[in-house]
Design a protein around this motif. Structure first.
Motif, PDB file in Angstrom:
ATOM      1  N   PRO A   1       3.099  20.970   2.823  1.00 35.35           N
ATOM      2  CA  PRO A   1       2.761  21.175   1.401  1.00 35.35           C
ATOM      3  C   PRO A   1       2.203  19.876   0.827  1.00 35.35           C
ATOM      4  N   MET A   2       1.508  19.998  -0.255  1.00 28.81           N
ATOM      5  CA  MET A   2       0.892  18.819  -0.862  1.00 28.81           C
ATOM      6  C   MET A   2       1.959  17.833  -1.317  1.00 28.81           C
ATOM      7  N   ASN A   3       1.804  16.588  -0.907  1.00 34.41           N
ATOM      8  CA  ASN A   3       2.691  15.514  -1.348  1.00 34.41           C
ATOM      9  C   ASN A   3       1.858  14.262  -1.576  1.00 34.41           C
ATOM     10  N   ALA A   4       2.484  13.168  -1.924  1.00 36.57           N
ATOM     11  CA  ALA A   4       1.742  11.952  -2.279  1.00 36.57           C
ATOM     12  C   ALA A   4       0.941  11.431  -1.087  1.00 36.57           C
ATOM     13  N   ARG A   5       1.535  11.425   0.099  1.00 33.84           N
ATOM     14  CA  ARG A   5       0.834  10.902   1.272  1.00 33.84           C
ATOM     15  C   ARG A   5      -0.361  11.782   1.634  1.00 33.84           C
ATOM     16  N   LYS A   6      -0.154  13.078   1.642  1.00 31.41           N
ATOM     17  CA  LYS A   6      -1.244  13.996   1.978  1.00 31.41           C
ATOM     18  C   LYS A   6      -2.370  13.889   0.961  1.00 31.41           C
ATOM     19  N   PHE A   7      -2.013  13.803  -0.331  1.00 32.59           N
ATOM     20  CA  PHE A   7      -3.026  13.680  -1.370  1.00 32.59           C
ATOM     21  C   PHE A   7      -3.831  12.392  -1.198  1.00 32.59           C
ATOM     22  N   ARG A   8      -3.125  11.285  -0.869  1.00 37.92           N
ATOM     23  CA  ARG A   8      -3.809  10.005  -0.692  1.00 37.92           C
ATOM     24  C   ARG A   8      -4.781  10.049   0.480  1.00 37.92           C
ATOM     25  N   LEU A   9      -4.347  10.594   1.599  1.00 40.59           N
ATOM     26  CA  LEU A   9      -5.212  10.666   2.778  1.00 40.59           C
ATOM     27  C   LEU A   9      -6.416  11.573   2.534  1.00 40.59           C
ATOM     28  N   LYS A  10      -6.172  12.709   1.910  1.00 36.75           N
ATOM     29  CA  LYS A  10      -7.273  13.635   1.636  1.00 36.75           C
ATOM     30  C   LYS A  10      -8.261  13.031   0.640  1.00 36.75           C
ATOM     31  N   LEU A  11      -7.737  12.305  -0.354  1.00 34.12           N
ATOM     32  CA  LEU A  11      -8.605  11.690  -1.354  1.00 34.12           C
ATOM     33  C   LEU A  11      -9.502  10.633  -0.704  1.00 34.12           C
ATOM     34  N   ILE A  12      -8.928   9.809   0.178  1.00 34.79           N
ATOM     35  CA  ILE A  12      -9.732   8.777   0.849  1.00 34.79           C
ATOM     36  C   ILE A  12     -10.794   9.424   1.728  1.00 34.79           C
ATOM     37  N   LYS A  13     -10.388  10.421   2.486  1.00 34.06           N
ATOM     38  CA  LYS A  13     -11.328  11.088   3.385  1.00 34.06           C
ATOM     39  C   LYS A  13     -12.482  11.720   2.623  1.00 34.06           C
ATOM     40  N   HIS A  14     -12.182  12.510   1.623  1.00 35.84           N
ATOM     41  CA  HIS A  14     -13.242  13.202   0.889  1.00 35.84           C
ATOM     42  C   HIS A  14     -14.095  12.233   0.078  1.00 35.84           C
ATOM     43  N   SER A  15     -13.514  11.129  -0.365  1.00 36.03           N
ATOM     44  CA  SER A  15     -14.314  10.125  -1.072  1.00 36.03           C
ATOM     45  C   SER A  15     -15.357   9.516  -0.135  1.00 36.03           C
ATOM     46  N   LEU A  16     -14.940   9.195   1.089  1.00 40.37           N
ATOM     47  CA  LEU A  16     -15.887   8.646   2.062  1.00 40.37           C
ATOM     48  C   LEU A  16     -16.926   9.681   2.456  1.00 40.37           C
ATOM     49  N   TRP A  17     -16.512  10.932   2.616  1.00 46.80           N
ATOM     50  CA  TRP A  17     -17.469  12.006   2.906  1.00 46.80           C
ATOM     51  C   TRP A  17     -18.525  12.097   1.807  1.00 46.80           C
ATOM     52  N   LEU A  18     -18.059  12.052   0.565  1.00 43.73           N
ATOM     53  CA  LEU A  18     -18.991  12.182  -0.557  1.00 43.73           C
ATOM     54  C   LEU A  18     -19.933  10.982  -0.644  1.00 43.73           C
ATOM     55  N   LEU A  19     -19.441   9.778  -0.340  1.00 42.70           N
ATOM     56  CA  LEU A  19     -20.309   8.602  -0.353  1.00 42.70           C
ATOM     57  C   LEU A  19     -21.413   8.727   0.691  1.00 42.70           C
ATOM     58  N   ILE A  20     -21.044   9.163   1.899  1.00 44.84           N
ATOM     59  CA  ILE A  20     -22.051   9.345   2.947  1.00 44.84           C
ATOM     60  C   ILE A  20     -23.030  10.441   2.557  1.00 44.84           C
ATOM     61  N   ALA A  21     -22.507  11.531   2.017  1.00 45.79           N
ATOM     62  CA  ALA A  21     -23.389  12.633   1.604  1.00 45.79           C
ATOM     63  C   ALA A  21     -24.345  12.191   0.500  1.00 45.79           C
ATOM     64  N   LEU A  22     -23.832  11.419  -0.469  1.00 50.76           N
ATOM     65  CA  LEU A  22     -24.678  10.964  -1.572  1.00 50.76           C
ATOM     66  C   LEU A  22     -25.752  10.001  -1.072  1.00 50.76           C
ATOM     67  N   TRP A  23     -25.395   9.070  -0.190  1.00 51.19           N
ATOM     68  CA  TRP A  23     -26.384   8.129   0.316  1.00 51.19           C
ATOM     69  C   TRP A  23     -27.426   8.854   1.179  1.00 51.19           C
ATOM     70  N   THR A  24     -26.991   9.880   1.891  1.00 52.05           N
ATOM     71  CA  THR A  24     -27.930  10.680   2.675  1.00 52.05           C
ATOM     72  C   THR A  24     -28.900  11.417   1.762  1.00 52.05           C
ATOM     73  N   GLY A  25     -28.403  11.941   0.639  1.00 54.70           N
ATOM     74  CA  GLY A  25     -29.287  12.595  -0.327  1.00 54.70           C
ATOM     75  C   GLY A  25     -30.280  11.631  -0.936  1.00 54.70           C
ATOM     76  N   ILE A  26     -29.827  10.410  -1.245  1.00 58.47           N
ATOM     77  CA  ILE A  26     -30.732   9.390  -1.788  1.00 58.47           C
ATOM     78  C   ILE A  26     -31.803   9.035  -0.761  1.00 58.47           C
TER      79      ILE A  26
END
Length: 471
Positions: free
Chosen positions: A145-170
């Protein structure tokens, strides 16, 4: 519901659960090996070209730029205009025949090593493994279930995914708008609406396809998986499991009875399934979901090394090679067959024709337009005059001064300036008139030629025909 006899018909229940396969998340296990190294080499090569080529300068401008606003395509020293659309058609034909040839020889090699879906999925999966851990850790994390550790890991992962996706779009939009102007516009919040749309659309598309849909794109959306069967034949290299060597499969146990059934080389560890990015079992034979990434080959070879069996239980092979027990030399000898030779011949012919055309391409285009309001008129000096407009395009990457001449009727000449200077990759329209003595040509239309020639290079010259009207 009532039938023709007037009696009530029974409703037949329909079970829709069996119509669709329930989606299950594929947690691919990481693998090392020679084919994994080749796959990552292709990731580095393709992304170095994609991310780096838009920053390369050539003659004071971006080396590769498809400038939609100016309607010019810059590719190093060449400038292509809308009139050069034939080269786009040739490029598409070359790509198609190249794909046919590669598929006929090695199956879905493009899918496994160079497809953007595969490349970006590899990149995002690498980030995922670095943050969330290997396959067991990721499966355990997703089940929690969602907890602080899972939220932190998912947030870091998706943030990096979005940065790569945004730079690829640029970067993608940077091939259609000069990349430096694009970043300058973003920094000053003066980004155009279409640039903003395509940056975020491409970023969202990559984020969704490579981050979430992954193998579903290959299984359900990509048309290549559907029509690949018509390009395969029994001599096409595919990822193959050797059942004659591997069956019956099972774990080897110490102290097994002497009369026990002998086992094949497959220890039924299922690691080949765990490393597959589409989640299939290659031991069931060739399947449309297989993208020929060869991760199962690397995994199986490592297992064979541990149990002391020869490598190649899962390998690149052909149907005929497995069935007829070809040697490696015989198998590769069958790759040179009529089909592959035909594709190669056609591809080479088209490539050579395209190269010859580009090598002899004249970087000058001339369009002659008549003044249709007045077909002909008598000039002040008594000669017959026709008015023309010459649209001259300098498609070279350097400026040129051109001279204009006319021929086709005895005594015809141009009134006005015979020269025009045009900057690199630019065009201009020249209005001029041509005159002849009355009675020199035939009544009505007479064919004449305008010749535009660069003064500093006799090889750059274009001769265009048009009509001169005499009353």
């Amino acid at each position: 519901m009532v039938d023709t006899a007037g009696s009530k018909a029974k409703a037949i229940p329909i079970n829709v659960d069996g119509l669709y396969e329930k989606h299950r998340t594929v947690h691919a296990r990481s693998v090392t090996g020679r084919f994994n190294n080749w796959r990552w080499a292709m990731v580095f090569v393709t992304q170095a070209l994609f991310y780096g080529l838009c920053w390369l300068q050539w003659g004071g401008r971006q080396a590769v730029l498809f400038h939609l606003v100016e309607r010019k395509f810059y590719i190093f020293g060449m400038v292509f205009w809308p009139q050069d659309v034939i080269y786009l058609a040739i490029l598409l034909v070359i790509s198609a025949y190249g794909l046919f040839l590669v598929t006929a020889i090695g199956g879905r090699l493009f899918c496994g090593y160079a497809c953007p879906q595969t490349v970006y999925t590899e990149i995002l999966m690498w980030i995922e493994r670095k943050i969330e851990g290997e396959r067991p850790a990721r499966m355990k994390l997703d089940a929690q279930p969602m907890n602080a550790r899972k939220f932190r890991l998912k947030l870091i992962k998706h943030s990096l995914w979005l940065l790569i996706a945004l730079w690829t779009g640029i970067t993608f939009v940077g091939y259609f708008t000069p990349i430096k102007d694009l970043l300058s516009g973003m920094a000053s919040f003066e980004l155009g609406p279409w640039e903003a749309f395509w940056i975020f659309f491409y970023a969202a598309f990559l984020y969704m396809m490579a981050g979430f849909m992954r193998e579903q794109v290959c299984k359900y959306m990509c048309p290549y998986a559907r029509f690949q069967g018509v390009m395969f034949d029994p001599d096409t290299l595919i990822i193959s499991y050797d059942p004659a060597r591997g069956e019956p499969r099972g774990l080897r146990r110490k102290g097994a009875a002497a009369g026990a059934q002998p086992l094949g080389d497959c220890v039924d560890c299922s690691i080949c399934v765990q490393v597959c990015p589409t989640g299939i079992d290659i031991r069931n034979g060739l399947q449309l979901e297989c993208i020929a990434c060869a991760a199962c080959i690397d995994a199986c070879d490592q297992v064979m090394d541990k149990v002391g069996s020869p490598r190649g239980l899962i390998r690149y092979s052909t149907e005929n090679a497995l069935e007829k027990h070809y040697s490696v030399g015989e198998m590769f000898g069958h790759l040179l067959r009529f089909r592959t030779l035909l594709y190669t011949s056609i591809l080479l012919a088209i490539v050579l024709a395209a190269v010859w055309s580009l090598a002899h391409r004249v970087p000058l285009k001339v369009d002659v337009l008549r003044d249709r309001s007045t077909l002909s008129r008598e000039a002040d000096d008594g000669r017959i005059e026709n008015v023309f407009r010459l649209h001259i395009s300098n498609t070279d990457d350097s400026a040129h001064r051109y001279s204009i001449a006319v021929s086709g009727i005895e005594g015809i000449d141009i009134v006005g300036d015979h020269q025009v200077e045009i900057p690199a990759a630019s065009s201009t329209t020249v209005a001029l008139s041509a005159r002849v003595q009355p009675g020199t040509g035939n009544k009505g239309a007479n064919q004449i030629f305008f010749e535009v020639r660069a003064e500093n290079n006799d090889q750059i010259a274009v001769r265009e025909k048009t009509s001169f009207f005499l009353p």
